[in-house]
Design a protein around this motif. Structure first.
Motif, PDB file in Angstrom:
ATOM      1  N   LEU A 118      14.133  -1.843  11.040  1.00 14.08           N
ATOM      2  CA  LEU A 118      13.085  -1.345  10.155  1.00 14.08           C
ATOM      3  C   LEU A 118      11.877  -2.280  10.166  1.00 14.08           C
ATOM      4  O   LEU A 118      10.725  -1.839  10.255  1.00 14.08           O
ATOM      5  N   ALA A 119      12.129  -3.587  10.086  1.00 15.49           N
ATOM      6  CA  ALA A 119      11.038  -4.561  10.112  1.00 15.49           C
ATOM      7  C   ALA A 119      10.301  -4.518  11.449  1.00 15.49           C
ATOM      8  O   ALA A 119       9.072  -4.637  11.504  1.00 15.49           O
ATOM      9  N   LEU A 120      11.055  -4.327  12.533  1.00 14.58           N
ATOM     10  CA  LEU A 120      10.442  -4.241  13.859  1.00 14.58           C
ATOM     11  C   LEU A 120       9.516  -3.029  13.949  1.00 14.58           C
ATOM     12  O   LEU A 120       8.373  -3.129  14.409  1.00 14.58           O
ATOM     13  N   ILE A 121       9.998  -1.873  13.501  1.00 16.64           N
ATOM     14  CA  ILE A 121       9.198  -0.647  13.545  1.00 16.64           C
ATOM     15  C   ILE A 121       7.950  -0.798  12.685  1.00 16.64           C
ATOM     16  O   ILE A 121       6.840  -0.440  13.084  1.00 16.64           O
ATOM     17  N   ASN A 122       8.117  -1.363  11.499  1.00 15.41           N
ATOM     18  CA  ASN A 122       7.005  -1.502  10.576  1.00 15.41           C
ATOM     19  C   ASN A 122       5.911  -2.414  11.124  1.00 15.41           C
ATOM     20  O   ASN A 122       4.724  -2.175  10.931  1.00 15.41           O
ATOM     21  N   SER A 123       6.322  -3.463  11.825  1.00 22.81           N
ATOM     22  CA  SER A 123       5.345  -4.431  12.326  1.00 22.81           C
ATOM     23  C   SER A 123       4.664  -3.961  13.607  1.00 22.81           C
ATOM     24  O   SER A 123       3.495  -4.251  13.839  1.00 22.81           O
ATOM     25  N   LYS A 124       5.371  -3.207  14.438  1.00 26.03           N
ATOM     26  CA  LYS A 124       4.832  -2.813  15.742  1.00 26.03           C
ATOM     27  C   LYS A 124       4.006  -1.539  15.694  1.00 26.03           C
ATOM     28  O   LYS A 124       3.149  -1.318  16.526  1.00 26.03           O
TER      29      LYS A 124
END
Length: 644
Positions: free
Chosen positions: A109-115
């Motif tokens: 989730l953090a990866l998707i949100n940041s990218k």
């Protein structure tokens, strides 16, 4: 119900602070050593599935006839489920979507949100990730209960005289298991790999000895037998999926534990050891039932000769304890991530290893899990009853993983539709079939993980939303820092030493600073406005941790960045600062914290009951002093009231 996106000061795609810390990459470690370690930690949950999965398909809530068609069809379904869900979906594809080496729903989730730059669906993706986390807590309650109960139930086969003690023994094991969590799992963990290695070898050997006597069971690997099963009786085959899915419970652990072992060791362990061992045992159980339908009371234990059944109970119980330990440790890790990402209030976190940062203990989570697990054992009494509650949590989490995977394929990896759509269609079809089949078990226990998931989802989203509203209210009333410095620096008396004012936003004047000046009418020679930011990356290197801005007249703005897998240690970070005047000495430094008292109001934002819930959570959160590891004798707390 809405929730703000995960907050981060910068884009993880471009921020140099988002680099992994040295030593986190396991590429230099021996592959064999890591593969054995993965067998001990990662595969405990899926490894104990043979204790109950095959039995439940034929003797559970939707029993099947014990004939060749159904036995061959069920084994075929189990094998191809493992290939589609575990081997293809998790091991081959999802494990490639790591966040600087870390896996799990929150890391993804953090990866998707940041990218991603697309904001139109970000809130929905965040909600899905949060609900997957909520379901994980339900899973972490059910896994110890069903694993230990199913293992101890072997006493009814090996030593029938002890059959009445199954529940008390299971409860005693649970109490012991949760009681030792505070001591850490480093020493116990060293034995996990060899014990699980022995366990998998034992179940593979017993299964092989059985299917050698009935070699035609090997034809069950042909997918045509699964097709025949559905053609003969589509409705019963559909209901059977609710139990067949138990064979792949724990598949998500491969992804969640990727940061501990690395992608390659987990793949090697699964493809070359765990998968063959599991299939040997399932085919052995199927072969046994084709020879003796009376063995259905426990086909797992009936594979062993009478003399070996009691030792097998002991070995299976150890494997169940290991599976439980893995999911308990996972609950601690997920909770830490959720705290850092702003979905859970600060809780007391104890580190149980001086050398391994990931080994933590959270007392509140530990004892809450123990109470719920014991209540489950006492309420459901048998593993067969518990399996009805088990499947729905697992299939729900797997379905959410599909949604997150779709975002990864199209947005992060840029796959072409002709490749991504058929693959996603396969995964969604499989997981929807499993989830729908498990919905039929809601009256029999499937309501439990849904209820737990809903309660925890409400708590997580309430905290995230309330925290966002509180920061907005504080920001609205904050004075611009430049105006404050010009007026205060010339009028207030200055005293020796350093004052560090902790603030949640790097804008405006902290309320604690305003209150201190109002009541004490003095300012320290050096005033530092300190904000701790948690990034969307699991780790931030020391050289990228500190951002410092000189505001003039002895005022400084400082931002400390930490990854969501790291602990914020403010005094240790201050010792690294070399360009902010003299060295930071704790005996000359005072830390000022603001403790807000919330006043529920009719302002738009949240419903009154959620505002009151948020206020209760805020009152019971751990003090920032302990969370940021501030020296207890150098902290001053100043209260303020905030309307949300």
């Amino acid at each position: 119900m809405s929730v703000p996106p995960v907050s981060t000061p910068d884009s993880a795609a471009t921020d140099p602070a988002q680099t992994p810390v040295p030593g986190h990459d396991h590429s230099q470690d021996g592959l064999l050593k890591l593969a054995i370690g993965a067998i001990g930690i990662v595969f405990g949950d899926i490894g104990t599935s043979p204790l109950y999965a095959f039995r439940e398909t034929f003797a559970g809530h939707h029993p099947l006839a014990l004939d060749e068609l159904h036995i061959m069809g069920v084994i075929s379904l189990m094998f191809w489920s493992m290939m589609a869900v575990v081997s293809l979906k998790y091991v081959t594809i999802i494990m490639r979507a790591d966040n600087k080496g870390e896996g799990g729903s929150l890391a993804l989730l953090a990866l998707i949100n940041s990218k991603s730059g697309q904001k139109k669906w970000t809130a929905g993706i965040v909600l899905l990730g949060v609900f997957a986390t909520a379901l994980f807590y339900g899973d972490s309650m059910i896994t110890p209960a069903v694993s230990v109960l199913s293992a101890v139930e072997g006493l009814a086969i090996a030593a029938p005289g002890f059959g009445g003690l199954i529940v008390p023994i299971a409860v005693a094991i649970m109490v012991l298991l949760f009681s030792i969590q505070s001591t850490g799992t480093a020493r116990v963990g060293a034995f996990f790999g060899p014990i699980m290695l022995l366990y998998f070898l034992a179940i593979a050997t017993l299964g092989t000895l059985s299917f050698i006597q009935t070699p035609e069971i090997l034809w069950a690997l042909n997918p045509w037998h699964a097709v025949q099963f559905f053609m003969d009786d589509p409705f019963k085959a559909f209901l059977a999926l609710g139990s067949v899915v138990l064979a792949v419970t724990g598949a998500e652990a491969l992804y969640a534990d990727m940061g501990h072992f690395g992608r390659k060791p987990i793949r090697v362990s699964w493809l070359w050891f765990v998968l063959p061992a599991l299939m040997c045992n399932y085919m052995g159980q199927g072969a046994l039932l084709m020879r003796d339908a009376g063995a259905i009371n426990s086909p797992f234990y009936n594979l062993a000769p009478q003399a070996l059944q009691l030792p097998l109970v002991g070995l299976a119980t150890l494997a169940a304890i290991i599976a439980s330990q893995a999911v308990i440790s996972g609950a601690f890790s997920v909770t830490q991530q959720a705290i850092q990402l702003g979905f859970i209030p600060r809780l007391r976190i104890q580190h149980t290893s001086a050398s391994t940062a990931g080994q933590i203990y959270i007392p509140l989570v530990n004892w809450a899990l123990m109470v719920m697990v014991i209540l489950l054992v006492l309420s459901f009494k048998t593993s067969s009853n518990l399996t009805a509650a088990y499947g729905i949590a697992v299939t729900g989490a797997m379905f959410i993983d599909n949604c997150l995977l779709a975002v990864v394929l199209f947005t992060l990896w840029g796959w072409k539709k002709r490749y991504a759509v058929p693959l996603l269609a396969l995964f969604f079809a499989v997981d929807l079939a499993y989830f729908a089949a498990n919905l039929t078990k809601v009256p029999d226990g499937g309501w439990f993980p849904l209820l737990i998931g809903l309660i925890i989802f409400t708590l997580l989203t309430t905290w995230a939303k309330g925290r966002k509203l509180m920061i907005e209210r504080l920001r609205e009333s904050a004075m611009p820092i430049k105006i404050f410095i010009e007026s205060a620096a010339n009028s207030a008396s200055r005293v020796q030493g350093t004052a560090v004012f902790m603030t949640s936003t790097p804008d405006g004047v902290p309320h604690a600073l305003l209150h201190n000046l109002k009541h004490n009418k003095v300012l320290h020679e050096r005033v530092v406005l300190l904000t701790v930011k948690i990034t969307d990356s699991p780790f931030v290197a020391d050289e990228n941790r500190i951002y410092l801005e000189d505001l003039g007249k002895g005022f400084h703005r400082m931002v400390l960045k930490y990854g969501f897998m790291q602990e914020a240690d403010v005094p240790a970070a201050l010792k690294m600062v070399s360009n902010c005047g003299s060295e930071f000495k704790m005996m000359d430094t005072s830390f000022f914290l603001a403790r807000q008292t919330l006043l529920p109001s009719s302002k738009p934002g949240m419903m009154i009951w959620r505002e009151k819930l948020f206020a209760w959570m805020l009152r019971n959160a751990e003090s920032a002093m302990e969370f940021f590891r501030l020296p207890t004798n150098r902290v001053v707390e100043l209260g303020s009231q905030v309307e949300i």
